[in-house]
Design a protein around this motif. Structure first.
Motif, short mmCIF file in Angstrom:
data_model
loop_
_atom_site.label_atom_id
_atom_site.label_comp_id
_atom_site.label_asym_id
_atom_site.label_seq_id
_atom_site.Cartn_x
_atom_site.Cartn_y
_atom_site.Cartn_z
N GLY A 4 16.48 9.59 -10.15
CA GLY A 4 15.86 10.67 -10.90
C GLY A 4 15.79 10.32 -12.37
N THR A 5 14.99 11.07 -13.12
CA THR A 5 14.80 10.78 -14.55
C THR A 5 15.09 12.01 -15.38
OG1 THR A 5 12.45 11.32 -14.45
CG2 THR A 5 13.06 9.02 -14.10
N VAL B 231 20.33 19.00 -18.92
CA VAL B 231 20.36 19.57 -17.57
C VAL B 231 20.00 18.48 -16.57
CG1 VAL B 231 19.28 21.20 -16.01
CG2 VAL B 231 19.87 21.91 -18.31
N THR B 232 20.81 18.31 -15.54
CA THR B 232 20.54 17.39 -14.45
C THR B 232 20.74 18.12 -13.13
OG1 THR B 232 22.82 16.59 -14.37
CG2 THR B 232 21.28 15.38 -15.78
N VAL B 233 20.31 17.46 -12.06
CA VAL B 233 20.52 17.99 -10.71
C VAL B 233 21.81 17.35 -10.17
CG1 VAL B 233 19.60 18.16 -8.37
CG2 VAL B 233 18.07 18.34 -10.35
N LEU C 273 14.91 7.72 -22.01
CA LEU C 273 14.65 7.88 -20.58
C LEU C 273 15.94 7.53 -19.83
CD1 LEU C 273 12.69 8.29 -18.18
CD2 LEU C 273 12.11 5.87 -18.38
N ASP C 274 16.55 8.53 -19.21
CA ASP C 274 17.79 8.32 -18.47
C ASP C 274 17.48 8.25 -16.98
OD1 ASP C 274 20.40 7.83 -19.18
OD2 ASP C 274 20.66 9.77 -20.13
N LEU C 275 17.93 7.17 -16.33
CA LEU C 275 17.74 6.99 -14.89
C LEU C 275 19.04 7.33 -14.17
CD1 LEU C 275 15.85 3.56 -14.95
CD2 LEU C 275 14.86 5.85 -14.94
N PHE C 276 18.99 8.31 -13.27
CA PHE C 276 20.18 8.75 -12.52
C PHE C 276 20.03 8.34 -11.06
CE2 PHE C 276 19.91 11.57 -16.15
CZ PHE C 276 21.23 11.74 -16.54
#
Length: 411
Positions: free
Chosen positions: A165-166, A29-31, A184-187
């Motif tokens: 965002g993370t 889930v992401t924004v 850890l995903d950096l968006f």
């Protein structure tokens, strides 16, 4: 028709189909979008922050093939969607006053689906740019941290800035002493690149630490792109079960040259692992004689890191008596006796098994240990000696009182 002609070609086709099947997309889930109303708040004004949550897996499904692979019987294909269950959605103010509570147990979100969430906020008394964070926790150890820029009486064009965002993916649980793989995903959801991104892993927990490095550097993350960072953590075998919290700090530079800082948290659930074994074996009496009842005492120890609960032990000796013992809970570093009251056994060496069953945080377990019991033949030499002594005493009495008794003359 030969086997190769009948089955060879369908088998080759089946293997080729399996090789070209697409990999299952891991749902996260992401924004995907946010809206701040009004776009510029005055100090003390009320406003709203609406974020759109999206399941990033556009085709989260798996394929199952059943049936025989032959030209007479075609295989069937089953496709099942994999949803993401959203446990909680929270807005952390970071200077903005959040009015109201968080959203609990939002529910399932299907592949590619979106859902809007709205938070009521109040602007602080000081003008400036604020970055409240949306925290999304999903079932299965995944979490997302997403900052939303809020303009309070400032002429900054928010759309030109980078926003990092993370999204954090962790194992459902980790055994103390094992390694934990965390992604850890950096968006970057802004309209410009984030440059010189530095990720620092904190050291708030003494039981968990990074295996390789505590500092990661990304040169640039373009607008609308993401950058994954895989981190391996080492856990202490003596760590207490529970949640270990590791702080994460992300710093980066935006187009106007200013530095931005975001904060995230990695939460690792540590679950103790039970290791049961046999500490000692005793019998009462120590020397087991054939045909005589005896007590068998097996001490069971827990050398692991978690509590062993509902512990039972059974022996498969073909003897009468109690062959099962209930021990209850055994804490790490402790042991408990399993007492078996058994009837008489024939002489010789008797091989048997003791089966230990217990429950811990990982489920139900069963462990079996092979053992041996030595039984000596019954010793009747004492009875024989006693009988011989009694016979000798009787013979001596007969000799003294009857054989050697003097004969009287009768006149």
């Amino acid at each position: 028709m030969s086997w190769n002609a009948k089955w060879g070609i369908p088998a080759i086709v089946a293997i080729m189909l399996l090789c070209i099947l697409p990999a299952v997309a891991e749902p996260t889930v992401t924004v995907s979008d946010y809206t701040v109303t009004p776009q510029v708040l005055m100090p003390g004004d009320l406003g709203t922050v609406t974020v759109t949550l999206r399941n990033t897996a556009s085709s989260a499904s798996y394929t199952e093939r059943t049936g025989a692979m032959s030209d007479e019987n075609a295989a069937t294909v089953t496709v099942t969607d994999i949803n993401v269950y959203i446990e909680k959605a929270t807005l952390e103010g970071n200077g903005i006053v959040v009015v109201g509570e968080s959203y609990q147990r939002i529910g399932d979100l299907g592949p590619g689906q979106t859902i809007p969430i709205t938070f009521l906020i109040r602007a602080p008394a000081t003008s400036g740019m604020y970055f409240p964070e949306v925290w999304i926790d999903t079932r299965g150890g995944r979490s997302t941290r997403y900052p939303v820029p809020v303009n309070v009486n400032t002429p900054i064009a928010v759309a030109r800035l980078a926003v990092i965002g993370t999204a954090i993916t962790t194992p459902a649980a980790v055994k103390p002493g094992d390694q934990a793989q965390v992604r850890l995903d950096l968006f970057n959801s802004g309209a410009s690149a984030a440059d010189q991104v530095i990720v620092r892993i904190g050291n708030a927990s003494t039981s968990v630490r990074p295996r390789d490095s505590e500092l990661f550097h990304v040169r640039s993350i373009p607008a609308g792109q993401h950058e994954p960072i895989d981190i391996t953590f080492i856990t202490d075998r003596k760590a207490d079960p529970g949640i270990a919290t590791i702080p994460v700090t992300v710093t980066y530079y935006v187009t106007d040259g200013s530095e931005r800082t975001e904060h995230a948290t990695i939460n690792l659930l540590l679950r103790g692992d039970v290791e049961v074994g046999i500490a000692s074996i005793e019998t009462s009496p120590e020397r087991i004689v054939a045909g005589q009842p005896f007590n068998l005492i097996i001490r069971i120890e827990n050398t692991g890191t978690g509590d062993a609960k509902s512990v039972t032990a059974t022996v498969d000796l073909p003897l009468s008596g109690s062959r099962e013992a209930f021990l209850g809970k055994i804490k790490p570093g402790n042991d408990a006796p399993a007492l078996f009251r058994l009837g008489g056994a024939p002489p010789g060496e008797h091989a048997y098994n003791v089966t230990i069953r217990y429950t811990d945080d990982w489920g139900n377990h069963e462990v079996t240990h092979p053992l041996s019991l030595s039984v000596v033949p019954a010793d009747y030499s004492g009875i024989v000696v006693a009988v011989v002594i009694l016979l000798l005493l009787a013979a001596g009495a007969w000799w003294v009182f009857i054989r050697k008794k003097p004969v009287r003359n009768h006149e």
